[in-house]
Design a protein around this motif. Structure first.
Motif, PDB file in Angstrom:
ATOM      1  N   THR A 257     -20.652  31.154 -13.942  1.00 34.87           N
ATOM      2  CA  THR A 257     -19.600  30.525 -13.156  1.00 34.87           C
ATOM      3  C   THR A 257     -18.303  31.285 -13.374  1.00 34.87           C
ATOM      4  N   MET A 258     -17.796  31.891 -12.317  1.00 32.22           N
ATOM      5  CA  MET A 258     -16.550  32.648 -12.434  1.00 32.22           C
ATOM      6  C   MET A 258     -15.382  31.693 -12.559  1.00 32.22           C
ATOM      7  N   THR A 259     -14.438  32.056 -13.406  1.00 31.42           N
ATOM      8  CA  THR A 259     -13.249  31.217 -13.545  1.00 31.42           C
ATOM      9  C   THR A 259     -12.148  31.672 -12.605  1.00 31.42           C
ATOM     10  N   GLY A 260     -12.373  32.776 -11.904  1.00 31.07           N
ATOM     11  CA  GLY A 260     -11.415  33.250 -10.919  1.00 31.07           C
ATOM     12  C   GLY A 260     -11.769  32.739  -9.544  1.00 31.07           C
ATOM     13  N   ALA A 261     -11.369  33.486  -8.516  1.00 27.83           N
ATOM     14  CA  ALA A 261     -11.621  33.057  -7.148  1.00 27.83           C
ATOM     15  C   ALA A 261     -13.078  33.273  -6.777  1.00 27.83           C
ATOM     16  N   MET A 262     -13.630  32.320  -6.076  1.00 27.83           N
ATOM     17  CA  MET A 262     -14.980  32.444  -5.548  1.00 27.83           C
ATOM     18  C   MET A 262     -14.944  31.886  -4.139  1.00 27.83           C
ATOM     19  N   GLY A 263     -15.025  32.805  -3.184  1.00 27.43           N
ATOM     20  CA  GLY A 263     -14.942  32.357  -1.797  1.00 27.43           C
ATOM     21  C   GLY A 263     -13.596  31.712  -1.491  1.00 27.43           C
ATOM     22  N   GLY A 264     -12.550  32.127  -2.195  1.00 27.70           N
ATOM     23  CA  GLY A 264     -11.220  31.605  -1.929  1.00 27.70           C
ATOM     24  C   GLY A 264     -10.930  30.299  -2.643  1.00 27.70           C
ATOM     25  N   THR A 265     -11.875  29.788  -3.433  1.00 28.87           N
ATOM     26  CA  THR A 265     -11.679  28.513  -4.133  1.00 28.87           C
ATOM     27  C   THR A 265     -11.920  28.711  -5.614  1.00 28.87           C
ATOM     28  N   MET A 266     -11.049  28.191  -6.453  1.00 27.63           N
ATOM     29  CA  MET A 266     -11.214  28.342  -7.894  1.00 27.63           C
ATOM     30  C   MET A 266     -12.451  27.584  -8.365  1.00 27.63           C
ATOM     31  N   ALA A 267     -13.315  28.267  -9.149  1.00 26.64           N
ATOM     32  CA  ALA A 267     -14.548  27.651  -9.643  1.00 26.64           C
ATOM     33  C   ALA A 267     -14.285  26.924 -10.941  1.00 26.64           C
ATOM     34  N   VAL A 268     -13.375  25.957 -10.925  1.00 24.08           N
ATOM     35  CA  VAL A 268     -13.117  25.169 -12.124  1.00 24.08           C
ATOM     36  C   VAL A 268     -14.241  24.159 -12.290  1.00 24.08           C
ATOM     37  N   PRO A 269     -14.550  23.782 -13.518  1.00 25.25           N
ATOM     38  CA  PRO A 269     -15.628  22.822 -13.727  1.00 25.25           C
ATOM     39  C   PRO A 269     -15.412  21.534 -12.933  1.00 25.25           C
ATOM     40  N   GLY A 270     -16.453  21.128 -12.211  1.00 21.63           N
ATOM     41  CA  GLY A 270     -16.393  19.931 -11.391  1.00 21.63           C
ATOM     42  C   GLY A 270     -16.073  20.193  -9.937  1.00 21.63           C
ATOM     43  N   ARG A 271     -15.655  21.417  -9.609  1.00 22.40           N
ATOM     44  CA  ARG A 271     -15.313  21.695  -8.214  1.00 22.40           C
ATOM     45  C   ARG A 271     -16.578  21.880  -7.378  1.00 22.40           C
ATOM     46  N   VAL A 272     -16.602  21.254  -6.222  1.00 21.83           N
ATOM     47  CA  VAL A 272     -17.714  21.412  -5.290  1.00 21.83           C
ATOM     48  C   VAL A 272     -17.530  22.734  -4.557  1.00 21.83           C
ATOM     49  N   MET A 273     -18.413  23.693  -4.851  1.00 19.16           N
ATOM     50  CA  MET A 273     -18.306  25.025  -4.278  1.00 19.16           C
ATOM     51  C   MET A 273     -18.982  25.119  -2.914  1.00 19.16           C
ATOM     52  N   ALA A 274     -19.939  24.239  -2.665  1.00 19.09           N
ATOM     53  CA  ALA A 274     -20.612  24.213  -1.363  1.00 19.09           C
ATOM     54  C   ALA A 274     -21.160  22.815  -1.138  1.00 19.09           C
ATOM     55  N   ALA A 275     -21.119  22.373   0.109  1.00 21.96           N
ATOM     56  CA  ALA A 275     -21.661  21.076   0.499  1.00 21.96           C
ATOM     57  C   ALA A 275     -22.377  21.270   1.823  1.00 21.96           C
ATOM     58  N   ASP A 276     -23.703  21.281   1.775  1.00 17.73           N
ATOM     59  CA  ASP A 276     -24.472  21.622   2.969  1.00 17.73           C
ATOM     60  C   ASP A 276     -25.817  20.904   2.951  1.00 17.73           C
ATOM     61  N   ALA A 277     -26.750  21.398   3.742  1.00 12.44           N
ATOM     62  CA  ALA A 277     -28.063  20.765   3.854  1.00 12.44           C
ATOM     63  C   ALA A 277     -28.843  20.797   2.550  1.00 12.44           C
ATOM     64  N   MET A 278     -28.425  21.657   1.605  1.00 12.22           N
ATOM     65  CA  MET A 278     -29.073  21.737   0.298  1.00 12.22           C
ATOM     66  C   MET A 278     -28.451  20.774  -0.706  1.00 12.22           C
ATOM     67  N   GLY A 279     -27.399  20.070  -0.299  1.00  8.22           N
ATOM     68  CA  GLY A 279     -26.724  19.146  -1.197  1.00  8.22           C
ATOM     69  C   GLY A 279     -25.379  19.674  -1.647  1.00  8.22           C
ATOM     70  N   LEU A 280     -24.990  19.305  -2.861  1.00  7.32           N
ATOM     71  CA  LEU A 280     -23.712  19.745  -3.426  1.00  7.32           C
ATOM     72  C   LEU A 280     -23.962  20.828  -4.464  1.00  7.32           C
ATOM     73  N   ARG A 281     -23.157  21.891  -4.407  1.00  6.85           N
ATOM     74  CA  ARG A 281     -23.233  22.941  -5.426  1.00  6.85           C
ATOM     75  C   ARG A 281     -21.938  22.852  -6.222  1.00  6.85           C
ATOM     76  N   VAL A 282     -22.077  22.401  -7.492  1.00  9.05           N
ATOM     77  CA  VAL A 282     -20.906  22.059  -8.293  1.00  9.05           C
ATOM     78  C   VAL A 282     -20.772  23.029  -9.462  1.00  9.05           C
ATOM     79  N   ALA A 283     -19.544  23.533  -9.667  1.00 12.48           N
ATOM     80  CA  ALA A 283     -19.277  24.427 -10.787  1.00 12.48           C
ATOM     81  C   ALA A 283     -19.257  23.635 -12.094  1.00 12.48           C
ATOM     82  N   THR A 284     -19.747  24.255 -13.156  1.00 13.81           N
ATOM     83  CA  THR A 284     -19.728  23.638 -14.489  1.00 13.81           C
ATOM     84  C   THR A 284     -19.158  24.648 -15.476  1.00 13.81           C
TER      85      THR A 284
END
Length: 320
Positions: A257-284
Motif C-alpha cells: 500500500t503506497m503512502t503517496g498518491a495512487m490514482g490521485g487519491t492518498m492511500a491512507v489506511p481506511g481509504r476506499v481506493m475503488a468501489a465497483d462491481a467487485m466491491g470495496l477496495r480499502v487501503a490498510t
C-alpha cells in the motif's frame, strides 16, 4: 462392551452433534444438563438452548440449574449414579464435588489441540492468530481451566476462507465422532490419559464486542482474519459517515500500500481506493482489503457491489 450410563452437559449448537452421536451409540444418556432458558431475539422471550431442544425431541430428562455449586443440584446429579459425565461447551463451572461424582469422572470436548487455546473462545482465537491447524481434544476434567489429561485428539486444517462458523461446524462434527471413540475406550478400560505439555500454553479469552472494531492501520491479512474470526459474532465493523458498517466478508490482496498518491487519491489506511462491481477496495497499513459483503445498522446483509450502487464510496476514509 458394557454400555455406560452418561450424564450429558452442554448448551450451544456446538454440543448437539455430540449428544446425538452418544444417543446413536450403545451407551445410555440418562439426563441432560444445560443452562437456564435465556431471553433472545427482539421480543426478548425466553428461549431454550439448542441442547435442550435436542434433549426434548429425544424425550430425555433435562436439568437447568443456575449453578452446580448448589447442594441441591449436586444431590440431584448424585442420584443419577452415572458412570460418566460428558461436557461440551456447557458454560458452567464444575466444582470438585461434581467432578468426583461419576465413577469414571467427567470428560470434556474442547475445540482446540490442547494446550493451545485453553479457555472460552478457541475457534475464534485460532483464526485471529493465523493458525493453520485446529482440532478437538477429549480431556479428563480437573479443577483447572482446560488443564486435565488428554484422552484423544483429532486434527483439522483451518482453510484459507474459514470463518468461525464454518470451522465451528467441522469441529462439532469431529468432536461428536471423537467422543464416542473415547467413551468406548473408557467402557472397555483401554483409554490412556496423558498429561498436557507444559510448554506452548495459550489462552482463548472470551470475545468482547469492542474487539470487532477494525483498525485500518494494521495489515489487510490481519483484518481479513478478524472478519472471518468474528463471523457470525460479533461481526467486524467500522464507521462510515458516523454510522456502523459491518463487514461480513472480505479478503486481503497482498500488495504493498503506497503512502503517496495512487490514482490521485492518498492511500491512507481506511481509504476506499475503488468501489465497483467487485466491491470495496480499502487501503490498510499493509496491502489492500477487498470487502465483498456489508451491512448498515438496521438493514440486511448485502453484497458490497449493491452497496456501492446506492452510495458514493470511492475516496471515503472508513473508520472516521
Amino acid at each position: 462392551m458394557k454400555a455406560l450410563s452418561i450424564v450429558f452437559a452442554g448448551t450451544p449448537e456446538f454440543s448437539v452433534p455430540a449428544l446425538e452421536a452418544l444417543l446413536d451409540s450403545r451407551h445410555q444418556v440418562v439426563a441432560v444438563y444445560t443452562q437456564p432458558d435465556r431471553p433472545a431475539g427482539r421480543g426478548r422471550r425466553l428461549a431454550m438452548s439448542p441442547v435442550k431442544q435436542c434433549a426434548l425431541r429425544h424425550g430425555l430428562p433435562v436439568e437447568q440449574p443456575g449453578s452446580l455449586r448448589d447442594p441441591a443440584a449436586v444431590q440431584d446429579l448424585a442420584r443419577r449414579a452415572a458412570d460418566l459425565m460428558v461436557v461440551a461447551a456447557y458454560g458452567l463451572i464444575l466444582p470438585p464435588a461434581v467432578l468426583a461424582l461419576p465413577r469414571l469422572g467427567c470428560v470434556n470436548i474442547h475445540a482446540s489441540l490442547l494446550p493451545r487455546w485453553r479457555g472460552a473462545a478457541p475457534i475464534q482465537r485460532a483464526i485471529l492468530a493465523g493458525d493453520q491447524v485446529s482440532g478437538v481434544t477429549i480431556m479428563q476434567m480437573d479443577a483447572g481451566l482446560d488443564t486435565g489429561p488428554m484422552l484423544l485428539e483429532r486434527r483439522c486444517p483451518i482453510e484459507l476462507r474459514d470463518t468461525a462458523a464454518t470451522l465451528h461446524d467441522r469441529l462439532a462434527a469431529l468432536g461428536a465422532d471423537a467422543i464416542v471413540q473415547a467413551v468406548d475406550a473408557l467402557a472397555i478400560g483401554t483409554a490412556q490419559a496423558r498429561p498436557q505439555p507444559e510448554t506452548d500454553v495459550t489462552y482463548a479469552a472470551k470475545l468482547r464486542k469492542e474487539e470487532a472494531l477494525i483498525d485500518w492501520s494494521v495489515s489487510a491479512c490481519q483484518i481479513d482474519r478478524q472478519v472471518r474470526a468474528f463471523n457470525p459474532w460479533p461481526i467486524a465493523e467500522t464507521r462510515w459517515e458516523g454510522r456502523q458498517l459491518r463487514i461480513w466478508e472480505a479478503y486481503c490482496e497482498d500488495v504493498p500500500t503506497m503512502t503517496g498518491a495512487m490514482g490521485g487519491t492518498m492511500a491512507v489506511p481506511g481509504r476506499v481506493m475503488a468501489a465497483d462491481a467487485m466491491g470495496l477496495r480499502v487501503a490498510t497499513g499493509r496491502g489492500m482489503l477487498r470487502v465483498t459483503q456489508v451491512q448498515i445498522a438496521g438493514r440486511k446483509v448485502q453484497p458490497a457491489a449493491d452497496f456501492v450502487n446506492a452510495y458514493r464510496l470511492e475516496g471515503v476514509v472508513l473508520g472516521t
